[in-house]
Motif scaffolding. Sequence first.
Motif, mmCIF file in Angstrom:
data_model
loop_
_atom_site.group_PDB
_atom_site.id
_atom_site.type_symbol
_atom_site.label_atom_id
_atom_site.label_comp_id
_atom_site.label_asym_id
_atom_site.label_seq_id
_atom_site.Cartn_x
_atom_site.Cartn_y
_atom_site.Cartn_z
ATOM 1 N N ILE A 1 0.797 -0.970 0.082
ATOM 2 C CA ILE A 1 -0.052 0.011 -0.130
ATOM 3 C C ILE A 1 0.891 1.179 0.035
ATOM 4 O O ILE A 1 1.695 1.409 0.967
ATOM 5 N N PRO A 2 0.803 2.069 -1.021
ATOM 6 C CA PRO A 2 1.871 3.161 -1.067
ATOM 7 C C PRO A 2 1.233 4.442 -0.041
ATOM 8 O O PRO A 2 0.132 4.351 0.050
ATOM 9 N N LYS A 3 2.083 5.015 0.591
ATOM 10 C CA LYS A 3 1.688 5.882 1.421
ATOM 11 C C LYS A 3 3.075 6.813 1.605
ATOM 12 O O LYS A 3 4.129 6.519 1.720
ATOM 13 N N PRO A 4 2.561 8.072 2.206
ATOM 14 C CA PRO A 4 3.908 8.815 2.294
ATOM 15 C C PRO A 4 4.362 8.833 3.637
ATOM 16 O O PRO A 4 3.939 8.119 4.588
ATOM 17 N N GLU A 5 5.839 9.425 3.665
ATOM 18 C CA GLU A 5 6.585 9.258 4.995
ATOM 19 C C GLU A 5 5.901 10.400 6.043
ATOM 20 O O GLU A 5 5.093 11.047 5.801
ATOM 21 N N ILE A 6 6.065 9.498 7.293
ATOM 22 C CA ILE A 6 5.465 10.331 8.342
ATOM 23 C C ILE A 6 5.967 11.601 8.445
ATOM 24 O O ILE A 6 7.261 12.040 8.146
ATOM 25 N N GLY A 7 5.208 12.625 8.571
ATOM 26 C CA GLY A 7 5.672 14.163 8.687
ATOM 27 C C GLY A 7 5.686 14.730 7.315
ATOM 28 O O GLY A 7 5.881 15.896 7.146
ATOM 29 N N SER B 1 3.140 15.187 5.454
ATOM 30 C CA SER B 1 1.831 15.795 5.194
ATOM 31 C C SER B 1 1.656 16.990 6.296
ATOM 32 O O SER B 1 1.488 16.687 7.209
ATOM 33 N N ASP B 2 1.803 18.326 5.795
ATOM 34 C CA ASP B 2 1.856 19.288 6.557
ATOM 35 C C ASP B 2 0.422 20.216 6.325
ATOM 36 O O ASP B 2 0.174 21.256 7.389
ATOM 37 N N ASP B 3 -0.338 19.737 5.656
ATOM 38 C CA ASP B 3 -1.773 20.525 5.555
ATOM 39 C C ASP B 3 -2.939 19.571 5.780
ATOM 40 O O ASP B 3 -2.611 18.243 5.793
ATOM 41 N N ALA B 4 -3.912 20.250 5.948
ATOM 42 C CA ALA B 4 -5.224 19.081 6.270
ATOM 43 C C ALA B 4 -5.481 18.080 5.228
ATOM 44 O O ALA B 4 -5.758 17.089 5.545
ATOM 45 N N GLU B 5 -5.426 18.722 4.006
ATOM 46 C CA GLU B 5 -5.526 17.653 2.813
ATOM 47 C C GLU B 5 -4.455 16.715 2.744
ATOM 48 O O GLU B 5 -5.083 15.446 2.694
ATOM 49 N N GLY B 6 -3.315 16.993 2.959
ATOM 50 C CA GLY B 6 -2.312 15.646 2.926
ATOM 51 C C GLY B 6 -2.517 14.890 4.234
ATOM 52 O O GLY B 6 -2.438 13.705 3.937
ATOM 53 N N ARG B 7 -2.743 15.451 5.517
ATOM 54 C CA ARG B 7 -3.006 14.449 6.481
ATOM 55 C C ARG B 7 -4.258 13.814 6.297
ATOM 56 O O ARG B 7 -4.398 12.485 6.684
ATOM 57 N N ARG B 8 -5.462 14.203 5.646
ATOM 58 C CA ARG B 8 -6.708 13.493 5.364
ATOM 59 C C ARG B 8 -6.157 12.511 4.508
ATOM 60 O O ARG B 8 -6.715 11.144 4.724
ATOM 61 N N ILE B 9 -5.668 12.774 3.386
ATOM 62 C CA ILE B 9 -5.126 11.705 2.537
ATOM 63 C C ILE B 9 -4.182 10.435 3.056
ATOM 64 O O ILE B 9 -4.646 9.203 2.953
ATOM 65 N N PHE B 10 -3.536 10.832 3.941
ATOM 66 C CA PHE B 10 -2.705 9.967 4.776
ATOM 67 C C PHE B 10 -3.530 8.870 5.636
ATOM 68 O O PHE B 10 -3.428 7.855 5.601
ATOM 69 N N VAL B 11 -4.695 9.280 6.373
ATOM 70 C CA VAL B 11 -5.583 8.641 6.935
ATOM 71 C C VAL B 11 -6.420 7.825 6.159
ATOM 72 O O VAL B 11 -6.414 6.663 6.474
#
Length: 540
Positions: free
Chosen positions: A75-81, A83-93
Amino acid sequence: MGLRSHEQLVVCVGVMFLLTVCITAFFFLPSGGADLYFREENSVHVRDVLIREEIRRKEQDELRRKAEEANPIPIPKPEIGASDDAEGRRIFVKQMIKFAWDGYRKYAWGENELRPNSRSGHSSSIFGYGKTGATIIDAIDTLYLVGLKEEYKEARDWIADFDFKTSAKGDLSVFETNIRFTGGLLSAFALTGDKMFLKKAEDVATILLPAFETPSGIPNSLIDAQTGRSKTYSWASGKAILSEYGSIQLEFDYLSNLTGNPVFAQKADKIRDVLTAMEKPEGLYPIYITMDNPPRWGQHLFSMGAMADSWYEYLLKQWIATGKKDDRTKREYEEAIFAMEKRMLFKSEQSNLWYFAKMNGNRMEHSFEHLACFSGGMVVLHAMNEKNKTISDHYMTLGKEIGHTCHESYARSTTGIGPESFQFTSSVEAKTERRQDSYYILRPEVVETWFYLWRATKDEKYRQWAWDHVQNLEEYCKGTAGYSGIRNVYESSPEQDDVQQSFLFAELFKYLYLIFSEDNILPLDQWVFNTEAHPFRIRH
């Protein structure tokens, strides 16, 4: 002459050998005779082939397992940290949700829950011993909300073919079945308009109805879906539990409203009528009630946490769900919260942290459960719906203080994750010294309160606290094929309990996703959440 004697000796030995074989065969042949002997000999040969095939299959399975260990679900996912904005963090979740769902789908499809490290199914006693797909039903509204379309479709297709009555086996928790299954299916209908979900919700709720056939109308705690027999927990000494029989009305009233079948609302109203008529000691609701008619309160044990929590939540939310028309519910909620503030709300000596203590008779236990952290969000929701500004401001302050206290229980642990319960004494504050209280099982209540505080205040610290929790989940709770609870939040390398609870999808992931979303996703003036975070439409 010598050669002839040698030949005779060989012949004699050969004859003796043949006689020995025949005699041995006579004693060891099965009673069915020679034909049976040859049939059994052939069966042995076939069995040997099957055994070799089974050994080969197990060897292949072992090789496949080792290969999967070396290459877990991609499952591709970004590295922790990153995502600095709400959209990036929502995508991470959202990617966390997909990772956990893919693990369940691959290793435990149709089971109630997943063991993410063992990569096998799991089921606790609340589900009986049948395979009822609790994770699928608990997760489907979250899958829909976050836009995992393929995953939603496969969950929907499974539910369409699922028959709860034939799949459920053994004693089921009436409360858990109601909030997870009836609630999850009602939520899926509310979000999609798909009538299949409504029919399934009615089927599940109908199975629970025999539990309400008691002298007082207070339902038994357990029911056998196959026989309709119900009973209370043996450890509760024949008594019912406040949070369980008191957390029925939101689902049953909503179901009657949607289907036009009044029986569900009538069962819930009967419980409310019984409780309204009973005298409350100092305005408080004890945890236990007898099954007599009329019923009596059991031991005077009071709590905002386990075995009481969602009763208070449902008093408030039922008032909101009816478009604020149920005045009795609002009055009883206000009276209950006022009594708890008066008798059970404390502030710690060291840092002035607010918390609700437990009370047994007149004896106080200065501890606060992770479960009780939901109360911060509850009083904030009250404040958001209260016309009287003085009362609204009071409960907003209380909600902020509870949210702060629960954050401190997280911040003061090694993992940054709070324990199951924490104490307040002269030497301990918002921590626990009891190893049996130091675990975390993916509970959502702290994030739930931060979600309501975010919606009410737009203070960025609540989003930051939620993002901190996302990072800690990744570091300490992420397993091979999903997310697991941990056994000790105060250890730097905690052991995982290898259980991915179904409420991870229904509650924790949903609240994390919503806290990084815009308010027009499930606006709180149009939706109300049941205690499993399944959203229902408010009636206006």
